[in-house]
Design a protein around this motif. Structure first.
Motif, PDB file in Angstrom:
ATOM      1  N   LEU A  16      28.721  -0.641  43.353  1.00 30.26           N
ATOM      2  CA  LEU A  16      29.536   0.488  42.930  1.00 30.26           C
ATOM      3  C   LEU A  16      31.013   0.121  42.935  1.00 30.26           C
TER       4      LEU A  16
ATOM      5  N   THR B  30      32.297   7.440  38.446  1.00 32.82           N
ATOM      6  CA  THR B  30      31.474   8.606  38.135  1.00 32.82           C
ATOM      7  C   THR B  30      32.282   9.667  37.392  1.00 32.82           C
TER       8      THR B  30
ATOM      9  N   ASN C 219      21.032  -0.727  40.824  1.00 27.46           N
ATOM     10  CA  ASN C 219      21.557  -0.327  42.123  1.00 27.46           C
ATOM     11  C   ASN C 219      20.585   0.683  42.724  1.00 27.46           C
TER      12      ASN C 219
ATOM     13  N   ARG D  46      23.699   9.744  39.202  1.00 29.10           N
ATOM     14  CA  ARG D  46      24.488   8.625  38.701  1.00 29.10           C
ATOM     15  C   ARG D  46      23.625   7.527  38.093  1.00 29.10           C
TER      16      ARG D  46
ATOM     17  N   THR E 147      28.268   1.680  38.213  1.00 24.52           N
ATOM     18  CA  THR E 147      28.474   0.393  38.883  1.00 24.52           C
ATOM     19  C   THR E 147      29.503  -0.440  38.133  1.00 24.52           C
TER      20      THR E 147
END
Lengths: 567, 1091
Positions: free
Chosen positions: A260, A276, A369, A377, A385
């Motif tokens: 991230l 995000t 991820n 997300r 990411t």
């Protein structure tokens, strides 16, 4: 009456603005070429205009970058409908664009007039020349010879507008001058580390660009001397980054692709930040929820076993029936790149997972991820990411290859590059050794029986390391081009390109009817595509120039030559 | 005063004479026009006898008639004759109806009025009756089809949207942002948004079409002018209160229908088999929904088994859906349109007007309300408008009149918040997925769907407030000279408030039933405020001098006007709403953003901008015996859109007319040919509508997409080269007209031919090679031409006995062509010299291939065409699965070279392509038929377009079957080729992007958008005046009125023929073709009362 007429004229005059400047209404929310170039801050904002072009990362929204399956013409994936080589000459466009050359030349020109210290002027001149070099590199990669412009021509300057194509080694020599200037003058630190072009970014790209050109000139027998110059520059630039840049491996291999936040990852020379709700991509979702084009058998067999030997030579190789066997005792980067289970279309998911199916049953793990994969997300095109743009790992394989191509590869060269990669956190391979110019592990020279006989065994191993390290990073097509090895993409000559995992149909009760095994058998390798890609014409090494440009030159009495085979 | 006195004497004499002759009984009464303005000088006659009188200044009359008199005949210039039976009445209130076609009528023109007979330019007046009693929301919709040459289109049925208004052509100049949108002046001041004016407040409309008529307005009037005046009071007029209402119910005209679940699955399967090179494919997935042969059988059986039962929304496992072997299968079909669309959508309208006047002061007040509801049942959108229009004028000295006007208009558009990465609207989504997409519930929980999202959304509010205040004065210092000053301030404020949040539902898009409290991206958890402001100052001053010397009549005008406009806007957003019911910025906790240019609202996109214009003008009218007419105009224009040294330019215009019927030698024909005028005009105007700052090398700012910390870093575009010689575009119009009336003015015809030339059009200069690295700097090089004609016919006849009929016809056509361009490559898709605007290039289709066209298949499974069939392999592109075979489109080899290809795609070498159609509406026509009998009136208004073709830009699944192979297919697409259905309309199911494979633009699937529709039909009944006078009323009418009730068209797909591609539901345009807010037909009824 008279007074009234006077009054009238007076009123007309008043309303019509004897007031001076009534018609002077300059833009309130736009700067112009006349007032923009005033300070360093403005130069920085202008420079961001180049970033999305050259630093695409994982793309944005639904638009992919070159990572994962973003590069479609390569030998890593088994697509149901493989991309074909270009067949037609475009009537216009086709990538023959000098927009960014002009942008960089104007940038370069305007910087000279900005009132700022000499150091700043040199820095920004370096940035502009770096981007001009990048623009030319893209053009040369596609078209080979292209006209060189060191300034933005005026629309009325016929003589400059219709320049014939300069030989690529001439153009790339100019590009080398640009990169060298940038390497010497761009600040070591500027802006936010990892997110701004600095000296190390310039050098890292320099190694990439001149490795490309040096090997191209070598394998296409264009100019031996130039090839050597370019490879030397690549090796030097990579060496500078490795020895002086202060980058290291703080994380595992996969953490460079699925994190991230890459700001603390010491491997990153430049990365693209995703956030995000602000700027996001789809790679996590495509590793998880969506159906994907899967990796093929060919790429699986490239990975070494943990004894450092190719599968043909290693006693540890467990065969390829079942994913656990495929991954058994293999280079740790393999398990970091591919999913631990097979997912043919119609397979039954494990409870709690959403993994989409793969065309080959092999699936990609590298970009997944796990922390976000099942929350908001991880869905659709909102994955946050961060994406590496250029990292130490790539510079190291550039270094090793440039050194090997120049001849006289030393153990020291390997120790500062490939063996660093093998010993990073999580790495499990023994160091690569050079013995009498031949590759060796644990003091024993080896030679892969599957080696392309036209490639020396040392270069073969260095290319293998590169393919492993940079798997799914969108560089494979370029690599094959510069090695003059596009025939590796021919699916009729390389059947493993159209082979997926070995499966037994009866293990998958809901297997989709779209999953076809070789020879229609009930167990065997998945055969994703029926229409195969064939490589039959060397002309595809260079792209065709658009017809309208050739005609336009002709109308002005100048010849713009077409690339060979496309005439 | 003198005339009043004479009148009184003469009336007195008449009465006296009558009394002396045959004193029977005395009739009294009052005559007014439709607005209750008393009419003076109306002839009141006893039909069949030479007895009569004229009305006094207050409209009253009184005279004696013989006992045998049965019918009174009222006659007044510019009005229709009116007959009233006398019966037992002795007192009459008579309303004279205006005859708008009458030549003596006074028409509003630029900075003044003109007698219709003396007009020398191309001016069409609109009878405001076309706006009355119709369930239309705005003026533009009311004007559709009424004025020949005026093209009005609405790309979708979305509420609160302005139709596109174009006059004489569509494009005009390639730089014109709104094409040939005329300047719309309400009370001589521009109004940009016609939603803001209540059609009921309008008194007069003139459309000025040629340059000679519009040039006095200067640079912004390059594409014509629509002049609108609002209602005002009249002197000596008693107060009149009028109230009218309209209650309307509407229904979509046509909507695409999603194919039945089974048909849809079958088409997807066939297309996937083909594109996957796998004829044995049995199962596939769409958005988490699995299909296989077992499932498809259940889908097929479902309607037979359960179709007639009322099962409610709850879905039953096994019956309606199933989780089988890790796959999610749905069996039950849904019809979201039927479930969530209202059968009838209501709308209402109320208008109240009060007018009156004393000897010196007049006033008018107009109030209006419009309420319109959306088509969806859940959280329907709404559009409300409130209007107030107040005016007062007063003569405060014999030489001075003053006036003031105030207009307020407020609209509120309420729409559900849209969740979606682009502006993806619910219409797009409801028509996007196959019929088994679940709209039911499991355990009472809804599925993720567009409807779920609309139902859980907060409502966006887009509020516009338009205010306009004006003050003016007229000076009359000496006889025949008037001087007018007017100043107007107008301003629009738009405020848009949107509250997002999340939506909960069963998210099955990943193939599992996964209930989520919120399945939306965090981006939507936000509060957004957008504000846009604009303001405009307009000042005008002009002097008019009238000079009459026996047969010579001169009129001079000298004046100046100026406009100063500025607009700006802002966008604020903050994330993480604490409680969506309190969606305010102060009640949020997340990141915040502010932008200058909002990018999206329901209104316009208004970055900060400003411009000003200034002009001086002069006009001379000359009229000799109403026979020879001449007008000269000159205007010096200044515009801030050009650099200072080039801000000014002079533009002249002239027009002349010759009234042949005023000649003595024509007098003999007067019984047949009542009027004949020929006229011609030429004029030139500058066009400043070419973009704000083209003469500056601006560097636009935008976000780079490169984020550092919380910033999407700003970057600036590469500066473009700008030529110092850049200047105005010039628009000149040549117009010839013929106006004629026959049979005592009963029948009239007007014809105009025009050619409008846009020269010095700002265009990319010479084609530069790509090595230049930028766009070729623009210069004044290009030219385009619009050539057209317009015909209007009208007829009216009174048959006595209260029966009258009227009819009118409007017909027009035009063609726009590029006549000069520097483009030498002449790619067919580009602008080139000789291009006809709107042309569509494509192939000609010969039909669908049959198996008999092929020898069979080769070893690799490719079909081998028989000899004599042209090679179509070029059209297969690089495809590894598409190879032309039976059921695919057979394109014609137009150039006979044995292969189908587009050549170089240039005008010189276009291979087998040709121009197959044109998107420009050709032969626009309308006709109106009306009849009145006693109190009953019937009016039919038909409107149509003779020819228009469309190949929707983006294609889209409604138009191209297989455009998005896994999305819905539609009912009309089930007629596809199979070996058993060889004469099908559509090819065999194929995954088919637009402009490839079977859907290259071609004659077979080119949409025919021609139509004829009954735009309005109206039946009214006015209560007899005897009855209403007892109730102290002036007029009472009840009516029923319908819009778009009948349509005749041949559009091959279920879209309304009036629609166009629009970006309303999906930012990338064409995808949404047909999946937009539906166009509607409407029935309505209402009441009109005047006290």
């Amino acid at each position: 009456m008279k007074t009234i007429i006077t009054l009238f004229i007076g009123a007309v005059c008043l309303l019509s603005g004897c007031k001076k400047g009534f018609l002077d209404r300059p833009p309130l929310d736009q700067l112009t070429d006349n007032n923009f170039w005033s300070n360093e801050k403005n130069l920085r904002t202008f420079s961001y205009g180049f970033y999305p072009t050259y630093f695409t990362g994982y793309g944005a929204g639904w638009a992919w970058g070159h990572y994962f399956t973003g590069e479609t013409l390569n030998d890593e994936f088994g697509s149901t409908s493989p991309s074909q080589f270009v067949k037609v000459v475009p009537s216009s466009g086709g990538g023959w664009s000098f927009t960014n050359v002009r942008k960089a030349n104007i940038f370069l020109d305007r910087i000279q007039g900005v009132n700022m210290p000499e150091e700043a002027k040199k820095h920004w001149t370096g940035i502009a020349r770096f981007f001009r070099g990048m623009a030319y590199f893209e053009l040369v990669k596609s078209f080979g010879d292209v006209p060189w412009y060191d300034h933005a021509p005026s629309s009325e300057d016929e003589d400059s507008l219709y320049l014939p194509r300069d030989p690529r080694q001439v153009v790339m020599t100019h590009v080398l001058e640009d990169f060298q200037y940038a390497a010497d003058n761009v600040r070591e630190a500027d802006g936010v580390k990892g997110l701004t072009v600095n000296k190390w970014v310039v050098l890292a790209f320099m190694s990439k660009v001149f490795l490309y050109e040096g090997t191209w000139e070598k394998y296409f027998n264009i100019d031996g001397a130039a090839s050597k110059t370019f490879l030397t520059a690549a090796r030097w630039a990579a060496g500078e980054v490795i020895t002086k840049g202060g980058f290291s491996f703080s994380n595992t291999y996969r953490e460079s692709f699925n994190s991230l936040d890459l700001s603390a990852n010491a491997e990153m020379i430049l990365y693209k930040q995703y956030e995000t709700g602000q700027v996001t991509h789809t790679l996590v979702s495509y590793s998880n929820r969506e159906g994907q084009t899967g990796p093929n058998k060919d790429v699986m067999e490239n990975y070494l076993c943990t004894d450092g030997l190719p599968i043909e030579l290693s006693s540890r190789y467990a065969g390829d029936i079942g994913m656990s066997n495929v991954l058994k005792d293999r280079d740790s980067r393999m398990a970091e790149t591919f999913a631990p289970d097979l997912r043919p279309v119609g397979y039954t998911r494990a409870a709690g997972t959403f993994f989409g199916a793969s065309s080959t049953a092999y699936a990609t793990l590298k970009f997944l991820n796990e922390e976000i994969m099942n929350d908001n997300r991880g869905l659709s095109n909102v994955n946050p990411t961060d994406a590496p743009i250029i990292r130490l790992g790539e510079v190291m394989v550039n270094y090793a290859e440039a050194a090997a191509e120049l001849g006289g590869l030393t153990q020291q060269d390997l120790n500062m590059s490939i063996n660093k990669l093998r010993s990073r956190p999580g790495g499990n391979l023994p160091p690569l050794q050079v013995m009498g110019g031949l590759p060796a592990v644990n003091g024993v020279v080896y030679d892969d029986p599957k080696r392309d006989p036209t490639v020396s065994s040392m270069i073969w191993e260095i290319r293998r390391e590169r393919r492993v390290e940079l798997s799914m990073e969108g560089v494979r097509e370029d690599d094959l081009r510069r090695w003059k090895k596009l025939d590796y993409l021919d699916m009729t000559k390389h059947p493993d390109l159209n082979r997926g995992a070995w499966i037994k149909k009866s293990d998958y009760p809901n297997l989709s009817s779209s999953v076809v095994l070789e020879n229609g058998a009930s167990e065997g390798y998945i055969k994703p595509a029926t229409a195969l890609r064939v490589f039959s014409d060397n002309r595809v090494y260079l792209s065709p120039l658009p017809l309208d440009q050739i005609q336009l030159y002709k109308d002005h009495g100048v010849t713009l030559t077409q690339n060979p085979g496309w005439e | 005063m003198k005339s009043k006195f004479l009148m009184a004497i003469s009336v007195g004499c008449l009465i006296l004479i009558c009394q002396l002759a045959n004193g029977q009984h005395t009739l009294t009464g009052k005559v007014t026009d439709e607005r209750s303005v008393p009419l003076q000088g109306v002839s009141v006659l006893v039909k069949g006898a030479s007895i009569g009188t004229t009305t006094a200044p207050d409209g009253s009359f009184e005279f004696k008639v013989p006992g045998r008199a049965r019918i009174l005949l009222f006659r007044y210039v510019g009005h229709l004759d009116k007959e009233v039976s006398i019966g037992d009445s002795t007192s009459f209130t008579v309303i004279m109806e205006k005859d708008s076609k009458e030549l003596t009528d006074v028409v509003i023109v630029g900075y003044g009025t003109q007698k219709r007979a003396n007009l020398t330019g191309a001016v069409t007046t609109v009878d405001t009756k076309v706006l009355e009693a119709r369930p239309i929301t705005d003026l533009a919709r009311g004007l559709q089809g009424v004025v020949p040459g005026l093209t009005i289109t609405t790309p979708s049925g979305e509420l609160g949207k302005n139709p596109l208004i174009r006059l004489r052509g569509i494009t005009g100049s390639l730089n014109s942002p709104n094409g040939t949108q005329p300047l719309i002046l309400v009370d001589n001041v521009e109004m940009q948004n016609l939603q803001m004016i209540n059609p009921e407040d309008i008194e007069q409309i003139s459309v000025l079409k040629d340059a000679a008529s519009t040039s006095i307005y200067g640079t912004r009037a390059a594409w014509g002018v629509i002049l609108i005046t609002t209602k005002k009071g009249h002197k000596n007029m008693p107060s009149r209160i009028s109230y009218s209402n309209n209650f309307a119910y509407s229904q979509p005209t046509t909507m695409p229908k999603i194919a039945s679940a089974y048909d849809g699955a079958e088409m997807v399967l066939q297309a996937l088999r083909r594109s996957g090179n796998n004829p044995n494919l049995q199962n596939f997935q769409v958005l988490g929904m699995s299909f296989d042969s077992i499932g498809n059988e259940k889908i097929r059986e479902w309607p037979e088994k359960y179709g007639n039962q009322n099962l409610g929304p709850e879905m039953v496992e096994g019956r309606d859906y199933e989780l089988r072997n890790g796959g999610l299968y749905f069996y039950r079909p849904w019809d979201p349109l039927k479930l969530y669309m209202r059968d009838w959508t209501p709308q209402q309208k109320h208008d109240l007007s009060i007018t009156g006047g004393s000897a010196n002061t007049t006033y008018s007040i107009g109030l209006g309300y419009l309420g319109q509801n959306g088509v969806l049942k859940v959280n329907p959108d709404e559009f409300d408008r409130y209007n107030a229009n107040v005016g007062i004028q007063s003569t405060i000295a014999p030489w001075l009149d003053v006036r003031a006007k105030m207009m307020l208009s407020s609209t509120l558009t309420t729409t559900p918040f849209i969740f979606g990465s682009a502006a993806l609207g619910p219409w797009y989504y409801m028509l996007r997925w196959p019929a088994i997409y679940p709209y039911g519930t499991i355990d009472g929980k809804p599925f993720r769907s567009a409807v779920t999202e609309v139902a859980q959304a907060k409502m966006n509010q887009d509020k516009n407030a338009y205010v306009r205040a004006s003050a003016g004065a007229t000076l009359k210092p000496v006889e025949n000279l008037t001087i007018d000053f007017d100043y107007t301030y107008s301003s629009n404020n738009e405020h848009y408030h949107a509250v997002g949040g999340g939506t909960s539902g069963i998210d099955f898009w990943a193939g599992q039933l996964n209930y989520l409290d919120n399945y939306q991206s965090a981006t939507y958890n936000r509060v957004v405020y957008v504000s846009n402001w604009d303001q405009m100052h307009t000042a005008k001053g002009f002097a008019t001098y009238d000079l009459r010397k026996t047969d010579h009549h001169f009129k001079f005008i000298l004046g100046a006007d100026m406009d100063l406009y500025k607009s700006w806007g802002q966008y604020s957003e903050r994330r993480d709403v604490i409680d969506p019911d309190f969606g305010e910025i102060g009640l949020t906790t997340g990141d915040q953003y502010a932008y200058a240019s909002p990018g999206f609202t329901n209104g316009n996109q208004w970055p900060i901008t400003q411009w000003s214009t200034l002009g001086y003008f002069a006009r001379i009218n000359y009229n000799y015996k109403n026979k020879y007419l001449l007008e000269l105009n000159g205007r010096r224009d200044g515009s801030s859109r050009f650099p200072q040294q080039d801000a000014w330019a002079f533009f002249p215009s002239m027009s002349a007319g010759y009234v042949l019927t005023e000649e003595n030698f024509m007098k003999g024909l007067k019984n047949v040919l009542s009027f004949l005028k020929v006229r011609g005009s030429w004029g030139e105007l500058g066009n400043q509508g070419v973009g704000d700052y083209r003469f500056l090398s601006t560097m636009g700012s935008s976000t780079s997409g490169w984020w550092v910390g919380n910033n999407n870093e700003i970057t600036f575009s590469t500066p473009q080269e700008v030529r110092s010689s850049l200047t105005w575009e010039k628009i000149s119009t040549l117009d010839f007209g013929l106006e004629t009336r026959f049979f005592d003015n009963k029948f009239g015809a007007t014809f105009d031919w025009y050619r409008r030339t846009t020269s010095d059009m700002i265009r990319p200069g010479v084609t530069l090679p790509s090595s230049y690295g930028g766009n070729s700097p623009v210069r004044n090089y290009g030219a385009m031409q619009t050539t057209g004609w317009e015909l209007a016919l009208d007829y009216h006849q009174n048959f006595g006995d209260d029966l009258s009929i009227n009819a009118s016809v409007a017909l027009s056509d035009f063609k726009e062509e590029i006549t000069r361009d520097a483009n030498v490559t002449k790619t067919i898709s580009s602008v080139y010299n000789g291009k006809v605007i709107g042309e569509i290039w494509g192939y000609e289709s010969a039909g669908l291939f049959q198996e008999s066209d092929f020898e069979g298949k080769d070893a690799s499974g490719r079909w081998i065409p028989k000899s004599g069939i042209a090679d179509q392999s070029f059209l297969e592109g690089n495809s590894n699965w598409f190879n032309f075979g039976p059921g695919d489109v057979h394109y014609k080899d137009l150039n006979g070279d044995g292969k189908i290809d587009p050549g170089n795609s240039t005008v010189e070498d276009h291979g087998d392509m040709k121009v197959i159609g044109n998107t420009t509406p050709r032969y626009q026509y309308s006709f109106r038929l009306g009849a009145q009998w006693r109190g009953i009136d019937l009016d039919l208004f038909w409107q149509g377009v003779g020819k228009r073709d469309l190949w929707p830009i983006g294609g889209g699944p409604v138009f191209v079957p297989g455009f998005s192979v896994a999305e819905a297919w539609y009912d009309h697409q089930t007629d596809y080729w199979t070996p058993n259905n060889t004469d099908a309309y559509y090819p065999r199911p194929t995954s088919n992007p637009n402009k490839s494979f079977n859907f290259y633009p071609q004659s077979r699937y080119l949409l025919n958008m021609a139509y004829l529709r009954l735009k309005n039909v109206q039946l009214g009944y006015s209560l007899p005046y005897k009855l209403i006078t007892k109730l102290k009323l002036v007029k009472v009418r009840v009516y029923a009125s319908g819009e778009n009730l009948l349509t005749f068209d041949k559009v091959q797909v279920p879209v309304d023929p009036e629609v166009d591609y629009t970006t309303e539901q999906w930012a990338s345009a064409g995808d949404a073709f047909g999946r937009v807010y539906p166009y509607r037909k409407t029935i309505s009824f209402g009441l009109q009362v005047t006290f």
